[in-house]
Design a protein around this motif. Structure first.
Motif, PDB file in Angstrom:
ATOM      1  N   ARG A   1       9.583  -1.815   3.305  1.00 54.88           N
ATOM      2  CA  ARG A   1      10.260  -1.409   2.160  1.00 54.88           C
ATOM      3  C   ARG A   1      10.308   0.446   1.544  1.00 54.88           C
ATOM      4  O   ARG A   1      11.753   0.803   1.651  1.00 54.88           O
TER       5      ARG A   1
ATOM      6  N   GLN B   1       9.993  -1.630  -6.493  1.00 56.33           N
ATOM      7  CA  GLN B   1      10.022  -2.604  -7.324  1.00 56.33           C
ATOM      8  C   GLN B   1       8.858  -4.471  -6.424  1.00 56.33           C
ATOM      9  O   GLN B   1       8.913  -4.613  -5.285  1.00 56.33           O
ATOM     10  N   ARG B   2       8.671  -5.019  -7.324  1.00 54.12           N
ATOM     11  CA  ARG B   2       7.551  -6.106  -7.352  1.00 54.12           C
ATOM     12  C   ARG B   2       7.123  -6.443  -5.782  1.00 54.12           C
ATOM     13  O   ARG B   2       6.790  -6.686  -5.079  1.00 54.12           O
TER      14      ARG B   2
ATOM     15  N   ASP C   1       4.129  -6.425  -2.592  1.00 52.24           N
ATOM     16  CA  ASP C   1       2.811  -7.065  -2.843  1.00 52.24           C
ATOM     17  C   ASP C   1       1.401  -6.547  -2.909  1.00 52.24           C
ATOM     18  O   ASP C   1       1.113  -5.533  -2.751  1.00 52.24           O
TER      19      ASP C   1
ATOM     20  N   ARG D   1       0.778  -2.744  -1.449  1.00 49.34           N
ATOM     21  CA  ARG D   1       0.021  -1.812  -2.682  1.00 49.34           C
ATOM     22  C   ARG D   1      -0.929  -1.395  -2.147  1.00 49.34           C
ATOM     23  O   ARG D   1      -1.388  -0.148  -1.957  1.00 49.34           O
TER      24      ARG D   1
ATOM     25  N   PRO E   1       2.892  -3.496  -9.723  1.00 50.03           N
ATOM     26  CA  PRO E   1       4.018  -3.994  -9.659  1.00 50.03           C
ATOM     27  C   PRO E   1       5.302  -3.120  -8.353  1.00 50.03           C
ATOM     28  O   PRO E   1       6.512  -3.248  -7.479  1.00 50.03           O
ATOM     29  N   ILE E   2       5.398  -1.918  -9.575  1.00 49.96           N
ATOM     30  CA  ILE E   2       6.044  -1.018  -8.871  1.00 49.96           C
ATOM     31  C   ILE E   2       5.627   0.279  -8.697  1.00 49.96           C
ATOM     32  O   ILE E   2       4.608   0.488  -8.775  1.00 49.96           O
TER      33      ILE E   2
END
Length: 432
Positions: free
Chosen positions: A27, A50-51, A53, A57, A71-72
């Protein structure tokens, strides 16, 4: 040596590239690619993911050398560019994305190049217009501006657009030469004119972009509305002394006995007396005086075999054949007969294309359905079954018969296509 050449000489570490290809960074690269392509390939601005997983991370933390726990993640592209250069990858963000593939596109540069190409097209058109006899025509500038505003030409590839608009200018200049120029033919054949200005006899065929542009110019020159429909387009061509092709397409007729007094009407009556079919062109229809007694019942069929059988058996009723499509020449003849207060009766194939054609003819002329109701279909289906005739299944999407709401459900239920020949004996009875 450029940075790209140095990068090509020193490929990145395979392990580093393998890390960059991890799913947790997908992403990031997608968002970075979108931003760079909008920025002219410059690593500027920020992106926000955002969001996130757990896998994302972890991979982002390793890449950025800072721990991400939420999460961001907000990432500055200049920082990401510097981080990649300092890492084992050894190159900036743009080169890294190109390495990961597919190649980057400089969309800002592409937009600029496209705008420059469009500007060159209009400059070419304006130069051609100014150099032609159209420069003295008061409507010519407005014609070019209307084309520019319309956007149709802009949707073509620039080389195509430049060719088409130049040919349009050349064609109109031939038709409206002004004064003091070399004499031109009093009347042009459309194919002849197309050959003169495009090199192809089909360059001005109906439906081409070039023919639409030229017709728009003729309409402005003559002060009339842009034509809607093939007959109006042909009429507009004639106002500029251009004769469209009116001889290659014909309509098959039988038994027409017009009352006009010229040799043309007499020839039709004689052919009808000798039970001979006649193919009529648009050119002939324009010259004929198709006056027939009011309320004359004219039968219309779909298949030429019906005409052939009517001639073989000496039937006397007038008959027109669409040959499976409502072409311009067919509609021109039917329009003429309807205007003469004839009563039209239509029969066609019991299949979905046949129902579509029947809808068109019956609705346009308030024609009577001629053995084209549900009861007729069911009778023919039962008769072919009784005779052991091989069955042909219906294909395509069902079409509602506007004249009989029971016909399409009956056809759907039996799922049999019946062509006109299945009813030939019944049709010949009606033709007297």
């Amino acid at each position: 040596m450029t940075g790209a050449e140095r990068a090509a000489e020193h490929p990145p570490d395979p392990d580093a590239l393998a890390f960059l290809a991890r799913p947790g960074l997908t992403r990031l690269w997608t968002a970075a690619r979108t931003r760079l392509e909008r920025n002219g390939l410059r690593p500027a601005g920020t992106i926000t993911l955002q969001r996130l997983d757990a896998e994302e991370r972890q991979d982002l933390s390793l890449l950025l050398a800072r721990q991400l726990t939420g999460p961001i993640a907000t990432i500055r592209l200049p920082d990401l560019d510097a981080r990649l250069r300092a890492s084992a990858v050894g190159r900036g963000l743009a080169a890294t994305l190109a390495e990961l593939g597919p190649p980057l596109t400089d969309r800002r540069a592409a937009r600029g190049a496209a705008a420059a190409e469009r500007a060159r097209v209009w400059a070419t058109a304006e130069t051609a217009l100014e150099a032609s006899s159209l420069s003295a025509q008061p409507w010519a500038g407005r014609w070019l501006e209307e084309i520019r505003r319309g956007g149709t030409l802009a949707r073509q590839e620039p080389p195509t657009a430049a060719t088409v608009i130049t040919q349009a200018v050349q064609t109109l200049a031939v038709l409206f030469p002004g004064t003091g120029t070399r004499p031109t033919p009093a009347t042009w054949g459309r194919g002849e004119l197309a050959t003169r200005t495009t090199g192809s006899a089909h360059g001005l065929d109906d439906g081409t972009l070039l023919s639409r542009l030229v017709l728009r110019g003729i309409a402005l020159a003559r002060g009339v509305e842009f034509p809607d429909g093939a007959p109006a387009r042909r009429a507009l061509w004639r106002t500029a002394s251009v004769t469209p092709d009116e001889v290659s397409s014909t309509v098959l007729t039988y038994g027409l006995r017009p009352t006009g007094g010229t040799w043309r009407e007499a020839a039709l009556r004689e052919r009808a007396d000798h039970h001979m079919e006649t193919h009529l062109t648009l050119r002939e229809l324009r010259a004929l005086h198709l006056e027939i007694p009011p309320r004359t019942r004219v039968h219309v069929c779909e298949n030429p075999r019906v005409v052939e059988a009517a001639a073989d058996t000496g039937r006397t009723a007038p008959l027109i054949c669409t040959s499976g499509s409502a072409t311009t020449v067919v509609l021109t003849l039917l329009d003429t007969l309807a205007a003469a207060d004839s009563t039209l009766a239509y029969h066609g194939d019991f299949d979905w294309p046949g129902i579509s054609l029947a809808n068109r003819v019956i609705q346009r002329y308030a024609a009577e359905p001629w053995r084209m109701r549900a009861a007729d279909y069911e009778y023919l289906a039962a008769r072919t079954h009784l005779h052991g005739t091989p069955q042909v299944l219906l294909t395509g999407a069902p079409v509602e018969a506007t004249w009989d709401p029971e016909l399409s459900p009956a056809m759907t239920a039996l799922d049999i296509a019946l062509h006109e020949e299945a009813a030939l004996d019944l049709l010949l009875e009606d033709l007297g």
